[in-house]
Design a protein around this motif. Structure first.
Motif, mmCIF file in Angstrom:
data_model
loop_
_atom_site.group_PDB
_atom_site.id
_atom_site.type_symbol
_atom_site.label_atom_id
_atom_site.label_comp_id
_atom_site.label_asym_id
_atom_site.label_seq_id
_atom_site.Cartn_x
_atom_site.Cartn_y
_atom_site.Cartn_z
ATOM 1 N N HIS A 183 -8.082 9.418 -2.923
ATOM 2 C CA HIS A 183 -8.275 10.280 -1.759
ATOM 3 C C HIS A 183 -6.952 10.713 -1.147
ATOM 4 C CE1 HIS A 183 -12.470 8.888 -2.066
ATOM 5 N NE2 HIS A 183 -12.676 10.121 -1.706
ATOM 6 N N GLU A 184 -5.953 9.864 -1.204
ATOM 7 C CA GLU A 184 -4.621 10.284 -0.735
ATOM 8 C C GLU A 184 -4.084 11.418 -1.601
ATOM 9 O OE1 GLU A 184 -3.577 5.777 0.830
ATOM 10 O OE2 GLU A 184 -2.550 6.563 -0.933
ATOM 11 N N SER B 267 1.051 3.986 -3.008
ATOM 12 C CA SER B 267 0.761 5.387 -2.737
ATOM 13 C C SER B 267 1.901 6.276 -3.207
ATOM 14 C CB SER B 267 0.509 5.587 -1.240
ATOM 15 O OG SER B 267 0.180 6.931 -0.972
ATOM 16 N N ALA C 262 -8.695 4.514 -2.766
ATOM 17 C CA ALA C 262 -7.845 4.920 -1.637
ATOM 18 C C ALA C 262 -6.734 5.850 -2.111
ATOM 19 C CB ALA C 262 -7.248 3.692 -0.952
ATOM 20 N N ARG C 263 -6.118 5.518 -3.239
ATOM 21 C CA ARG C 263 -5.041 6.368 -3.773
ATOM 22 C C ARG C 263 -5.593 7.719 -4.216
ATOM 23 N NH1 ARG C 263 -3.179 1.902 -2.284
ATOM 24 N NH2 ARG C 263 -3.495 3.099 -0.411
ATOM 25 N N HIS D 73 0.838 -1.205 0.000
ATOM 26 C CA HIS D 73 0.000 0.000 0.000
ATOM 27 C C HIS D 73 0.874 1.256 0.000
ATOM 28 C CE1 HIS D 73 -4.135 -1.350 0.252
ATOM 29 N NE2 HIS D 73 -3.819 -2.223 1.202
ATOM 30 N N HIS E 197 -18.132 10.737 -0.709
ATOM 31 C CA HIS E 197 -16.851 10.241 -0.216
ATOM 32 C C HIS E 197 -15.849 11.355 0.058
ATOM 33 C CE1 HIS E 197 -18.438 6.614 -2.372
ATOM 34 N NE2 HIS E 197 -18.220 6.152 -1.161
ATOM 35 N N ASP F 209 -7.735 3.368 -8.191
ATOM 36 C CA ASP F 209 -7.861 2.919 -6.806
ATOM 37 C C ASP F 209 -8.430 4.049 -5.940
ATOM 38 O OD1 ASP F 209 -7.474 2.215 -4.129
ATOM 39 O OD2 ASP F 209 -5.616 1.140 -4.558
#
Length: 197
Positions: A174-175, A14, A171-172, A10, A53, A169
Motif C-alpha cells: 500500500h505504501e 519501506s 503494508a509495503r 519499518h 483494502h 508485505d
C-alpha cells in the motif's frame, strides 16, 4: 520489545521496497500517464475502483485528480466507483454484489474513458467483471496489482497498462501504491501543464 528499533525497521523496509520498485514502475507509470492524458484530452474521464483494502487509496487518488496534488490546475475528470450502501442494497436485491463496479462502468463509461484499478490481494469477481465491462465499453485499463494479481493481469489487453508491485508485505504494497499514485498525478500535471521534469 524495542518499539523504536521496530519502527526504524519499518522505515528501512519501506525505503528498501521503494528503491527496488522505482526502476520497475517508472516506465509503465510514464506510459500510463501518457495514455491517461490522451483520454483526458479527448474529453474522457478516469474511473477508479479497487478491492476492499484499496478503496481509500482509490478515493484519495480521485480527490487528487479532481483537485490537485501540488500545482494549481483545473480539475481533471475523475470518479471513484464506490460501493455505497444504497447501491449495494439495490444490487443485492436485483443482481449480485460482484457486479457493483461493472454496472457503474456500463452506465458511466465511454470509449474515451480509462479505468484505473487497484488490486492488492487475490482479484475479486467484482474487479474481474469491472475489467470485462471496461473492455466491452472500449475503455483502456490501467491496473495496479500486487503479488497475487496474476488472474487480473491475464485479463488485460494490448492497449492496457500493468503496474506490478512484487512485495509480500501488505503494508509495503500500500505504501508503494500511494507512491505510484502520487507519481501518476505528478506525471499528469507535467504533461498537461508543460512542467519540466
Amino acid at each position: 520489545m524495542d518499539l523504536i528499533a521496530r519502527i526504524n525497521q519499518h522505515c528501512a523496509d519501506s525505503a528498501t521496497q521503494i528503491l527496488q520498485h522505482g526502476e520497475e514502475l517508472a516506465t509503465p507509470l510514464a506510459l500510463a500517464a501518457e495514455k491517461l492524458v490522451e483520454s483526458l484530452l479527448q474529453d474522457g474521464k478516469i474511473l477508479l475502483c479497487a478491492d476492499a483494502h484499496g478503496q481509500a487509496l482509490a478515493s484519495y487518488a480521485a480527490s487528487r485528480l479532481l483537485t490537485r496534488l501540488q500545482q494549481a490546475r483545473p480539475g481533471l475528470a475523475a470518479l471513484h466507483l464506490s460501493g455505497d450502501a444504497g447501491l449495494l442494497a439495490a444490487l443485492q436485491a436485483t443482481d449480485s454484489l460482484d457486479t457493483a463496479f461493472a454496472r457503474q462502468i456500463e452506465v458511466l463509461g465511454h470509449q474515451q474513458d480509462a479505468l484505473l484499478l487497484l488490486c492488492s490481494d487475490q482479484p475479486s469477481p467484482a474487479l474481474l467483471q469491472a475489467i470485462a465491462a471496461a473492455h466491452e465499453r472500449g475503455l483502456m485499463v490501467i491496473a495496479l496489482v500486487g503479488p497475487e494479481g496474476a488472474a487480473l493481469a491475464a485479463q488485460l489487453q494490448e492497449q492496457d497498462v500493468l503496474l506490478e508491485v512484487h512485495c509480500a508485505d501488505p503494508a509495503r504494497v500500500h505504501e508503494l501504491y500511494l507512491l505510484a499514485l502520487h507519481c501518476l498525478c505528478d506525471a499528469l500535471d507535467c504533461l498537461l501543464l508543460g512542467v519540466e521534469a
